[in-house]
Design a protein around this motif. Structure first.
Motif, PDB file in Angstrom:
ATOM      1  N   TYR A  72       4.628  -5.515  -7.009  1.00  0.00           N
ATOM      2  CA  TYR A  72       4.474  -4.559  -5.806  1.00  0.00           C
ATOM      3  C   TYR A  72       5.578  -4.698  -4.639  1.00  0.00           C
ATOM      4  O   TYR A  72       6.544  -5.427  -4.679  1.00  0.00           O
ATOM      5  N   THR A  73       5.936  -3.138  -3.967  1.00  0.00           N
ATOM      6  CA  THR A  73       7.157  -2.616  -3.451  1.00  0.00           C
ATOM      7  C   THR A  73       5.975  -3.667  -2.068  1.00  0.00           C
ATOM      8  O   THR A  73       5.276  -3.502  -1.656  1.00  0.00           O
ATOM      9  N   TYR A  74       7.339  -3.086  -0.499  1.00  0.00           N
ATOM     10  CA  TYR A  74       7.173  -3.241   0.563  1.00  0.00           C
ATOM     11  C   TYR A  74       5.404  -1.670   0.774  1.00  0.00           C
ATOM     12  O   TYR A  74       4.835  -2.343   1.871  1.00  0.00           O
ATOM     13  N   LYS A  75       6.307  -0.994   0.400  1.00  0.00           N
ATOM     14  CA  LYS A  75       5.424   0.196   0.220  1.00  0.00           C
ATOM     15  C   LYS A  75       3.971  -0.172  -0.133  1.00  0.00           C
ATOM     16  O   LYS A  75       3.392   0.621   0.452  1.00  0.00           O
ATOM     17  N   GLU A  76       3.811  -0.409  -1.189  1.00  0.00           N
ATOM     18  CA  GLU A  76       2.618  -0.836  -1.916  1.00  0.00           C
ATOM     19  C   GLU A  76       1.833  -1.992  -1.187  1.00  0.00           C
ATOM     20  O   GLU A  76       1.046  -1.202  -0.889  1.00  0.00           O
ATOM     21  N   VAL A  77       2.557  -2.851  -0.418  1.00  0.00           N
ATOM     22  CA  VAL A  77       2.293  -3.441   0.669  1.00  0.00           C
ATOM     23  C   VAL A  77       1.211  -2.334   1.461  1.00  0.00           C
ATOM     24  O   VAL A  77       0.404  -3.893   1.595  1.00  0.00           O
ATOM     25  N   LYS A  78       2.142  -2.695   1.771  1.00  0.00           N
ATOM     26  CA  LYS A  78       1.890  -1.410   3.506  1.00  0.00           C
ATOM     27  C   LYS A  78       0.232  -0.399   3.104  1.00  0.00           C
ATOM     28  O   LYS A  78      -0.807  -1.220   3.805  1.00  0.00           O
ATOM     29  N   ASP A  79       0.404  -0.087   1.787  1.00  0.00           N
ATOM     30  CA  ASP A  79      -0.851   0.337   1.606  1.00  0.00           C
ATOM     31  C   ASP A  79      -2.314  -0.410   1.305  1.00  0.00           C
ATOM     32  O   ASP A  79      -2.956   0.745   0.738  1.00  0.00           O
TER      33      ASP A  79
END
Length: 1002
Positions: A72-79
């Motif tokens: 998971y990318t950081y964007k996906e983690v934040k989402d």
């Protein structure tokens, strides 16, 4: 136990899913902490730009690999993380209202200037101040009162609306058309705002249309630039493209203006040339400078990918006329770093505006000339450009924002670290755009600029480099990413169908948010620990089983919140803390039942089965009533109340599953085999002989309780009158509040006296907020002015008063604004939610127990508890002990107490129903007393557990939850009292003649 395997499987699956969703929050917080560590300087101060740069570098890179299978990318983690609300991390909460007035004016066309229309509009504005009706409905009523026999079609039947209504249309048909237009305008505004916010860059923004109103809720966690947000959200006017005058074209007019201003200065100041500050370093004349070929700071190149055409900026080689008495401020104040445009220092913009507004000056300028300022100052020079706009025939623009189909920022292709904007026109717009760009390059030696204007602000004024035949263009220049993104947002959003204004605004600083997180977590962990110890101390190994179920409950609740992308707010944290106390209630009820069965001689396994079976209906009823209040709170509440409601609903639902099913599986597992009778104990030395063989005559003292409650409520009513009414918060009365941090201790009463002059004697409240160095100021000054200028005036008055009072440093860490109309709506919806909750509970109790006396007794007790909290607030304020504002959070507390109190009442009612079936010949008074006594151990244990968690919440929850926790403290005590001395005895007093004669309940 049936379906034991299914329960175990569900527990494992839900646990794994909960840990899966919670893990994203853990990873995201770890990356945030690493970003802070990476961006600290030698003194420990965090460089926010460096922190954001670090996070941006990880934005699309894998940072978490779940079980080594899915990256998971950081964007996906934040989402995927459990988002924190504004009150926990800081940010901005805004409620925007789409103006129906402007829509009505637009639909009326030329008739908007008619006396009839204006009179009806003014009547509707006046009525809106004291009405909950929508503005359009108030307008219809006002029009009918004003117009007499005239129809709405007389005003709204025009060429613009010809496809929808005719001159013969009825009022209902016209009203339907207007309603559809207003509703459509709100929908379009919502979509446009969502488009802007999606591109704004805020993490996990929340955008909602508030049903039944023309309002839109916007929440932007972590935002630290409120001015930028306001500008983005309220950019509502028509987006236009205008031709830009060159200075060479305006040479004669500007010289004439200069001569006029010079002559006026000489006349007014006796020829004092010192007032005309000229630049003595230069030798060229004004005429020389204006005759130079104009260049622009931006360029407009052909094709999406062609961004190489950037206008060169000349050196500061030209200067004003060396003769000071020939140069006016219009030229002498110009910034010499921009020789071919009109740039001024931001501090001089007001003076330039005053000069250009003079009627004589305007008469000397071309009639189609309009001066507009650029939207942003140059950070290096603090200069802003004054752009000379050329209006087309009729004052119109060359092109409107309707022509734009897409726009986005892009990295410039010039090899420099800058950004540009890619813009795409629709077919009709592309055709017009081709003609515009064709005309702009007719003179190859003097290519023209085209200004992009929104709300009379120039967002960019690039030079057209070549004809653009396909509508695909790139705007290039020395933009940073933020600027390019904002301009692209403006272009793509186009225009909003009606103006919007901010009617409610809350800004929470990150410092205050961090304090809230720490206090919230402290109260959560402390409450959990105390409940765990208390259950073991009272129920021995059975208490340990309840604690295991409680831990499952916490994990499940957080997991569900994360999976639903819910936002965890401070009231939400309070809801979790409260659910810790309330969730043990089911286990307490079950364990007390098991103890009864054991006392009646049953074996351990049989007692456990009987205990769970007999307690099920009580647990089910009490949980349903609590969830019912949560659902009503969610649909009728607003703001932080919704977050609290979601948390409460999920917490109660998880509590039911963990207490009724997981606890039972664990107990049955522990009591398997030959040692079943001794494997588990539900008593300790402390609890073994408590509440045994009770036979207290509670009902006997009901009239004393009635008198005591009425007396206390009357005392509260008297205190309320003496206090001048309820101490309503900004939520309910409108106004603005601020939380200010000082470096030294502040005496609130002294500060109030200092601020009263600045706030012109309007209602102002000043009180400490947690400590004597933190103050909360609430004022109704300019409450009717909801504009941004009004906000600035109030804040300026506040700052002036603070500076006069205390010469030390201070910081405004939070602010809250609620318009008077919105406050009235919030107040009405809050009371509505309470009334609907009470009615809903009455209906449910009536259906479940089939006697109206049960439902009525329960409702009277709930009214008693609700009014008692308000009465105690008034009494505490009257005697100077404490002063708490009645706001939305307090309403959430009231409804929580409604759930808790009816929970307690329903359990006793359930025992009355049970005894009514088993001992139908028992006297009713004896039956009621027996029901109370038999459930007293459960009532006291649950009350003590909830009280302990509420006291912990009061101690560690922070000042923002102080009123909430005090409300719960009072409500829990009186909730248990009202069950025993109000609700149950009223069943006796309200019984029918037949029941009195039969002395029984069927």
């Amino acid at each position: 136990m049936r379906n034991k395997g299914l329960i175990i499987a569900l527990t494992i699956i839900v646990s794994l899913l909960s840990f899966y969703y919670i893990s994203f929050t853990y990873v995201a917080q770890g990356i945030q902490e690493e970003a802070v560590a990476q961006s600290k300087d030698s003194t420990g101060v965090v460089n926010t730009a460096k922190k954001q740069s670090y996070l941006d570098s990880l934005y699309d890179k894998p940072v978490y690999n779940f079980l080594g299978m899915v990256p998971y990318t950081y964007k996906e983690v934040k989402d995927m993380e459990l988002a924190l609300g504004l009150d926990l991390q800081g940010g901005m909460h805004v409620v925007l209202e789409v103006s129906p007035i402007e829509i009505l004016k637009a639909l009326a066309g030329a008739q908007a200037e008619s006396p009839l229309f204006k009179q009806a509009l003014n009547k509707a504005k006046l009525a809106q101040k004291s009405s909950q009706e929508s503005f359009e409905k108030l307008f219809y009523t006002a029009f009918k009162e004003t117009a007499g026999s005239d129809k709405l079609a007389m005003v709204f039947s025009n060429s613009q609306n010809s496809s929808k209504i005719r001159s013969t249309s009825t009022d209902k048909e016209v009203e339907k058309m207007i309603d559809e237009e207003i509703d459509g305008a709100v929908d379009r505004s919502f979509e446009i705002l969502r488009s802007r916010i999606d591109r704004f860059g805020a993490i996990q923004p929340n955008l909602q249309r508030i049903k039944g109103t023309g309002r839109i809720l916007v929440e932007l966690p972590g935002v630290e630039n409120p001015q930028r947000v306001r500008k983005l959200l309220q950019g509502t006017a028509q987006l236009d493209f205008y031709d830009v005058y060159s200075l060479g074209e305006l040479q004669g007019s500007l010289i004439a203006v200069n001569d006029y201003l010079v002559s006026q200065n000489k006349l007014n100041k006796g020829g004092d040339a010192a007032l005309l500050a000229a630049d003595s370093n230069g030798t060229s004349t004004v005429e020389d400078e204006l005759a130079a070929d104009p260049l622009a700071g931006d360029s407009l190149a052909t094709g999406k990918k062609d961004s190489s055409a950037i206008a060169a900026k000349g050196d500061s080689t030209s200067a004003a006329d060396s003769l000071a008495d020939k140069v006016s401020p219009l030229f002498s104040l110009r910034d010499r770093n921009y020789p071919y445009t009109l740039h001024y220092n931001i501090k001089d913009t007001n003076q330039i505006n005053r000069l250009l507004r003079q009627p004589k000056v305007q008469a000397l300028l071309p009639s189609d000339l309009m001066f507009l300022w650029d939207w942003k100052e140059d950070k290096k020079t603090s200069a802003m450009e004054l752009v000379p706009i050329r209006k087309s025939k009729g004052g119109k623009s060359l092109l409107t924002g309707d022509a734009i189909s897409d726009a986005h920022e892009e990295v410039s292709q010039d090899g420099k670290a800058s950004y540009g904007i890619s813009m795409q026109m629709n077919p009709a717009g592309a055709k017009k755009w081709r003609k515009i760009t064709q005309d702009a390059i007719k003179d190859s030696g003097n290519k023209r600029r085209v200004a992009i204007v929104l709300d009379n602000v120039v967002y960019s004024a690039p030079t057209v480099q070549s004809e653009i035949p396909n509508g695909s263009s790139s705007i290039t220049g020395n933009f940073n990413q933020e600027d390019a993104k904002d301009i692209a947002n403006i272009l793509k959003a186009g225009k909003l169908p009606a103006p919007v204004r901010i009617v409610e605004e809350v800004i929470v600083g990150p410092t205050l948010g961090q304090e809230a997180i720490e206090s919230g977590l402290m109260s959560l962990f402390a409450g959990l620990l105390v409940v765990i110890v208390l259950m073991i101390a009272y129920y021995n190994k059975g208490g340990l089983v309840a604690d295991i179920a409680l831990l499952f409950n916490v994990v499940f609740t957080l997991g569900f919140l994360a999976s639903l992308n819910s936002v965890l707010t401070l009231p939400g944290l309070a809801g979790i803390v409260l659910s810790l106390g309330m969730s043990v209630d089911a286990n307490v009820l079950i364990f007390e039942r098991i103890k009864e069965e054991r006392k009646n001689g049953k074996g351990m396994r049989a007692a456990i089965d009987a205990g769970f079976d007999k307690a099920f209906s009580s647990i089910f009823d009490s949980n349903i009533t609590t969830i019912l209040t949560g659902v009503i709170l969610f649909f009728l509440g607003s703001g932080p109340i919704k977050g609290f409601a979601i948390t409460l609903i999920i917490g109660i639902a998880c509590s039911f599953f963990t207490s009724v099913y997981i606890s039972r599986v664990i107990l049955l597992w522990l009591t398997r085999g030959s040692n079943a009778e001794t494997a588990v104990s539900f008593t300790t030395i402390i609890s073994k002989n408590l509440f045994q063989n009770l036979n207290f005559d509670f009902v006997k003292y009901r009239k004393v309780a009635y008198i005591a409650s009425i007396s206390l409520l009357l005392l509260g009513a008297g205190a309320t009158v003496m206090n001048g009414g309820l101490n309503l918060g900004v939520d309910f009365k409108g106004g603005r509040s601020y939380i200010i941090d000082f470096n030294s201790d502040i005496v609130a009463s002294d500060l109030k006296a200092s601020l009263s002059d600045e706030f012109q004697g309007t209602g102002t409240e000043v009180k400490t907020y947690g400590s004597s160095k933190k103050i909360k100021v609430t004022t109704s000054y300019l409450v009717e002015d909801e504009s941004e200028k009004g906000d600035e005036r109030v804040e300026a008055a506040l700052v002036k008063g603070l500076k006069q009072f205390d010469k030390g440093e201070f910081k405004i860490v939070s602010s809250n604004k609620v318009g008077a109309t919105v406050a009235d709506d919030i107040l009405q919806s809050s009371w509505q939610s309470i009334i609907v909750s009470l009615v809903g509970i009455f209906i449910y109790v009536l259906i479940r127990f089939r006697k109206w006396q049960f439902g009525f007794g329960g409702i009277i007790a709930l009214f008693h508890d609700t009014l008692m909290i308000i009465a105690m607030f008034a009494i505490l304020q009257f005697f100077g002990i404490a002063s708490f504002e009645v706001d939305q959070v307090i309403i959430a507390a009231l409804l929580t107490i409604v759930g808790f109190s009816i929970n307690d009442t329903v359990i006793v009612f359930d025992r009355v129903r049970e005894f009514g079936e088993e001992y139908y010949k028992m006297d009713m008074k004896d039956m009621l007393n027996k029901s109370i006594n038999s459930t007293l151990s459960r009532t006291i244990m649950t009350t003590v557990t909830v009280l302990v968690t509420v006291i912990i919440l009061c101690i560690f929850g922070g000042e923002s939850l102080r009123g909430f926790s005090i409300s719960l403290l009072v409500g829990v005590v009186f909730g248990s009292y009202s069950t025993i001395f109000i609700a149950i005895p009223m069943v006796l007093d309200l019984r029918s003649k037949k029941d009195r004669e039969a002395k029984k309940i069927n």
